[in-house]
Design a protein around this motif. Structure first.
Motif, short mmCIF file in Angstrom:
data_model
loop_
_atom_site.label_atom_id
_atom_site.label_comp_id
_atom_site.label_asym_id
_atom_site.label_seq_id
_atom_site.Cartn_x
_atom_site.Cartn_y
_atom_site.Cartn_z
N MET A 1 -13.42 4.81 13.94
CA MET A 1 -13.61 3.12 13.74
C MET A 1 -12.42 2.39 13.77
O MET A 1 -12.41 1.28 13.20
CB MET A 1 -14.46 3.04 12.39
N ILE A 2 -11.42 3.10 14.52
CA ILE A 2 -10.05 2.19 14.62
C ILE A 2 -10.36 1.08 15.27
O ILE A 2 -11.01 0.76 16.09
CB ILE A 2 -9.15 2.88 15.19
N GLY A 3 -9.92 -0.07 14.54
CA GLY A 3 -9.88 -1.57 15.14
C GLY A 3 -9.20 -2.60 14.06
O GLY A 3 -8.86 -1.81 13.09
N PHE A 4 -8.87 -3.60 14.61
CA PHE A 4 -8.11 -4.60 13.85
C PHE A 4 -8.95 -5.15 12.48
O PHE A 4 -8.18 -5.04 11.51
CB PHE A 4 -7.81 -5.86 14.79
N LYS A 5 -10.10 -5.17 12.73
CA LYS A 5 -10.92 -5.57 11.77
C LYS A 5 -10.85 -4.50 10.47
O LYS A 5 -10.85 -4.94 9.40
CB LYS A 5 -12.19 -6.20 11.95
N THR A 6 -11.22 -3.18 10.98
CA THR A 6 -11.24 -2.00 10.10
C THR A 6 -9.76 -1.84 9.41
O THR A 6 -9.68 -1.86 8.17
CB THR A 6 -11.57 -0.87 10.91
N ASP A 7 -8.73 -2.37 10.04
CA ASP A 7 -7.38 -1.95 9.33
C ASP A 7 -7.31 -3.02 8.45
O ASP A 7 -6.84 -2.94 7.29
CB ASP A 7 -6.23 -2.00 10.37
N LEU A 8 -7.52 -4.27 8.64
CA LEU A 8 -7.45 -5.52 7.90
C LEU A 8 -8.42 -5.24 6.33
O LEU A 8 -7.96 -5.31 5.40
CB LEU A 8 -7.70 -6.68 8.22
N LYS A 9 -9.52 -4.79 6.71
CA LYS A 9 -10.43 -4.45 5.56
C LYS A 9 -9.88 -3.25 4.49
O LYS A 9 -9.97 -3.39 3.65
CB LYS A 9 -11.85 -3.85 6.11
N ILE A 10 -9.24 -2.26 5.18
CA ILE A 10 -8.80 -1.26 4.45
C ILE A 10 -7.65 -1.86 3.57
O ILE A 10 -7.28 -1.44 2.63
CB ILE A 10 -8.32 -0.12 5.43
N ILE A 11 -6.65 -2.67 4.53
CA ILE A 11 -5.40 -3.08 3.84
C ILE A 11 -5.58 -4.18 2.48
O ILE A 11 -5.33 -3.65 1.49
CB ILE A 11 -4.42 -3.72 4.74
N PHE A 12 -6.78 -4.75 2.71
CA PHE A 12 -6.93 -5.71 1.67
C PHE A 12 -7.79 -4.83 0.64
O PHE A 12 -7.59 -5.46 -0.55
CB PHE A 12 -7.79 -6.81 2.13
N ALA A 13 -8.55 -4.04 1.12
CA ALA A 13 -9.31 -3.29 -0.32
C ALA A 13 -8.37 -2.49 -1.20
O ALA A 13 -8.29 -2.36 -2.28
CB ALA A 13 -10.16 -2.26 0.52
N THR A 14 -7.35 -2.02 -0.45
CA THR A 14 -6.02 -1.40 -1.11
C THR A 14 -5.26 -2.09 -1.89
O THR A 14 -5.04 -1.74 -3.13
CB THR A 14 -5.06 -0.65 0.09
N LEU A 15 -5.11 -3.39 -1.43
CA LEU A 15 -4.41 -4.40 -2.30
C LEU A 15 -5.31 -4.84 -3.46
O LEU A 15 -4.64 -4.80 -4.68
CB LEU A 15 -4.04 -5.72 -1.56
N ARG A 16 -6.41 -4.84 -3.17
CA ARG A 16 -7.47 -5.20 -4.42
C ARG A 16 -7.48 -4.12 -5.53
O ARG A 16 -7.34 -4.24 -6.89
CB ARG A 16 -8.69 -5.60 -3.98
N ARG A 17 -7.33 -2.87 -5.08
CA ARG A 17 -7.61 -1.66 -6.04
C ARG A 17 -6.38 -1.64 -6.66
O ARG A 17 -6.22 -1.39 -7.85
CB ARG A 17 -8.03 -0.37 -5.16
N VAL A 18 -5.20 -1.69 -6.04
CA VAL A 18 -3.69 -1.61 -6.56
C VAL A 18 -3.59 -2.84 -7.81
O VAL A 18 -3.08 -2.40 -8.94
CB VAL A 18 -2.78 -1.71 -5.70
N LEU A 19 -4.03 -4.07 -7.32
CA LEU A 19 -3.93 -5.12 -8.27
C LEU A 19 -4.95 -4.88 -9.70
O LEU A 19 -4.57 -5.28 -10.84
CB LEU A 19 -4.38 -6.51 -7.51
#
Length: 214
Positions: A191-209
């Protein structure tokens, strides 16, 4: 429509993903440089030893590279030669606990991303002693550039706590957690794709915060 999306994802994986990594890691290092300098100073004040921690990890194609992190543990040459020890938090410094909880210890990995050793999103790189697991169904994982975060990083964000409660952390990690992580890596590969990567990055940031606020 489906064929178009697949083509776009292939283009992103071959060209766009690396461009995204270069631009974002470069500006990330520039913008975070004052903060990184403060973190480095606090590490030197908190405990004796180097600011950075370097460790050999498995990269794309099975090639080894040196992962860069802020040091979060007391220096022990013997343990460092042996590599990653699942569930062992006994050597973590006072400041190191904060660095790990907030993921600040991983900020220097932006250098690995800029160099091309890693990507922002991709399977977390393992130490060479787990190389034997990357065979059979898991061999395709080595076709991916390892990353700072991925689906497995989010699922196992409390990995250290899980392992610390196990009677046999090494067995639990190598036989249960790592295979599950690699299955998630294979899922990401499809499922590699630009939108997929952005979703994972922002989801990671939300979980860390969210974890930091708690």
């Amino acid at each position: 429509m489906a064929g178009y999306l697949i083509l776009e994802n292939i283009k992103y994986e071959k060209f766009g993903k690396r461009l995204f990594d270069i631009v974002c890691s470069f500006w990330g290092l520039v913008l975070l440089s004052p903060f990184l300098a403060i973190a480095a100073l606090l590490i030197k004040i908190d405990s004796p030893g180097p600011v950075f921690f370097f460790q050999k990890r498995i990269g794309k194609g099975g090639r080894e590279f040196s992962l860069i992190k802020f040091r979060s543990m007391y220096v022990d040459q013997t343990q460092e030669r042996e590599g990653f020890n699942p569930g062992d938090g006994s050597r973590t410094t006072r400041l190191g606990k904060i660095l790990r909880k907030t993921k600040i210890d991983e900020f220097p990995e932006l250098v690995n991303v800029l160099k091309g050793d890693m990507s922002f999103v991709g399977p977390r790189p393992e130490v060479p002693r787990y190389r034997h697991i990357y065979t059979g169904e898991f061999a395709p994982v080595l076709l991916l550039r390892p990353g700072i975060t991925d689906l497995a990083s989010m699922k196992y964000r409390n990995e250290e706590e899980m392992l610390s409660q196990s009677l046999n952390p090494e067995k639990m990690y190598s036989e249960v957690i790592l295979p599950d992580k690699l299955r998630l890596c294979l899922k990401y590969k499809e499922m590699i794709g630009f939108k997929t990567d952005l979703k994972i990055i922002f989801a990671t940031l939300r979980r860390v915060l969210k974890k930091e606020i708690k």
